[in-house]
Design a protein around this motif. Structure first.
Motif, short mmCIF file in Angstrom:
data_model
loop_
_atom_site.label_atom_id
_atom_site.label_comp_id
_atom_site.label_asym_id
_atom_site.label_seq_id
_atom_site.Cartn_x
_atom_site.Cartn_y
_atom_site.Cartn_z
N SER A 53 54.37 38.88 70.31
CA SER A 53 54.76 38.38 69.00
C SER A 53 56.21 38.74 68.69
O SER A 53 56.73 39.77 69.13
N LEU A 54 56.85 37.85 67.94
CA LEU A 54 58.19 38.07 67.40
C LEU A 54 58.02 38.93 66.16
O LEU A 54 57.30 38.54 65.23
N PRO A 65 69.48 41.74 66.18
CA PRO A 65 68.82 41.11 67.33
C PRO A 65 67.30 41.11 67.12
O PRO A 65 66.73 42.11 66.65
N ALA A 66 66.66 40.00 67.45
CA ALA A 66 65.22 39.89 67.26
C ALA A 66 64.47 40.71 68.31
O ALA A 66 64.99 41.00 69.39
N LEU A 67 63.21 41.05 67.99
CA LEU A 67 62.38 41.88 68.85
C LEU A 67 61.07 41.16 69.18
O LEU A 67 60.53 40.44 68.34
N VAL A 68 60.55 41.41 70.38
CA VAL A 68 59.24 40.92 70.79
C VAL A 68 58.37 42.11 71.18
O VAL A 68 58.81 42.99 71.93
N ARG A 128 64.24 43.59 73.17
CA ARG A 128 65.29 43.09 72.29
C ARG A 128 65.81 41.78 72.88
O ARG A 128 66.13 41.70 74.07
N LEU A 129 65.91 40.75 72.04
CA LEU A 129 66.31 39.43 72.51
C LEU A 129 67.83 39.27 72.47
O LEU A 129 68.55 40.07 71.86
N ASN A 130 68.29 38.19 73.09
CA ASN A 130 69.73 37.90 73.11
C ASN A 130 70.13 37.01 71.95
O ASN A 130 71.20 36.39 71.97
N PRO A 143 59.86 32.37 61.20
CA PRO A 143 60.13 33.75 60.81
C PRO A 143 59.38 34.71 61.72
O PRO A 143 58.39 34.34 62.36
N ALA A 144 59.86 35.93 61.78
CA ALA A 144 59.16 36.97 62.55
C ALA A 144 58.03 37.55 61.72
O ALA A 144 58.05 37.55 60.49
#
Length: 291
Positions: A53-54, A65-68, A128-130, A143-144
């Protein structure tokens, strides 16, 4: 657990209520909490062998930076050994971002760093995403999911949402296992499902979502498949006195608030933050001991 990653060849695809995501304005401040809606596939990703999940903390900035989030045993480098904590590894792992119905893939997200992975005390991995939360919102309208910073409560109505199988399981939190043991690994204070959540291979790493708040409270990771005692794919519960209980066909997840508390601004980990209870990598643990 580990051998369950590839799953079973056939699985039913369950529909879910569709919601229309709207893009918000990107700001450096934390975004307001989204309205609570029925749990669907918003923010859910599929990995090559698992689900995920994001996610973001309540105080994350849109420009972070977004996370998974997924399981430690889903780490592309192999299952961490008991006692091992892996951090800050370069990664280009890809994740398929699903639409709210789970029927379509909106696009591919890509990691830049594997921030954290372990199967000691818990079973979690964080990438951590790019790209940022704002860019994902602008590009896909997605949205996350929010990470809860609180210990979950027994009896909570939950959903286990698998991106791999595009399937949602509904049940309740039956309680907590003081220790959950499977093969060489031992996990602390694990979430135990009621019997309705018959999770299968490929659901590993699925977020466990509080149906009332919409927040992530755990990461699905195992089920006792055959009634075995503390063996691979057959976890057992161990209480404070050392007594062992086997619950055939009962699934479990690992709490995520202990990791969520470690996430600092900029999507980095700070093991000194209040409430950060995950095992530390060896160097960080040594520094903490010298303080």
């Amino acid at each position: 657990m580990p051998r369950r990653l590839l799953g079973i060849i056939a699985a039913a695809f369950l529909g879910a209520a569709t919601v229309t995501a709207t893009a918000g304005t990107a700001t450096a401040a934390a975004a307001p909490a989204p309205p609570i809606t029925a749990v669907d596939f918003t923010g859910i990703v599929a990995l090559s062998n698992c689900s995920g999940s994001l996610v973001r903390t309540p105080t994350a900035a849109d420009t972070d930076p977004a996370l998974v989030l997924t399981n430690g045993h889903c780490y592309e480098g192999g299952e961490p050994a008991a006692g091992q904590v892996i951090t800050n590894r370069a990664s280009s792992r890809s994740f398929s971002l699903l639409d709210p119905t789970g029927r379509r893939t909106l696009g591919t997200l890509r990691a830049s760093t594997m921030l954290y992975a372990t199967m000691t005390d818990t079973d979690v991995a964080l990438y951590r995403l790019n790209t940022t939360y704002a860019r994902i919102q602008q590009t896909y309208g997605t949205p996350a999911l929010r990470l809860s910073l609180q210990h979950p409560t027994a009896g909570t109505d939950i959903r286990v949402v698998s991106g791999y199988w595009r399937r949602i399981y509904s049940c309740r939190l039956d309680g907590f296992a003081y220790r959950l043991r499977e093969s060489q690994w031992t996990w602390k204070d694990s979430l135990r499902y009621t019997s309705e959540c018959q999770v299968i291979g490929g659901t590993s790493g699925s977020p466990v979502i509080d149906a009332a708040s919409g927040q992530v409270v755990g990461a699905n990771n195992t089920i006792n498949e055959d009634g075995g005692r503390c063996t691979l794919n057959n976890p057992c519960e161990v209480d404070q006195s050392g007594a062992v209980t086997v619950r055939p066909n009962i699934g479990y997840a690992q709490e995520t608030y202990i990791l969520a508390a470690c996430i600092a601004p900029g999507s980095v980990l700070d093991y000194g933050r209040s409430g950060c209870l995950v095992p530390r990598p060896a160097a960080s643990a040594a520094r903490g001991a010298r303080r």
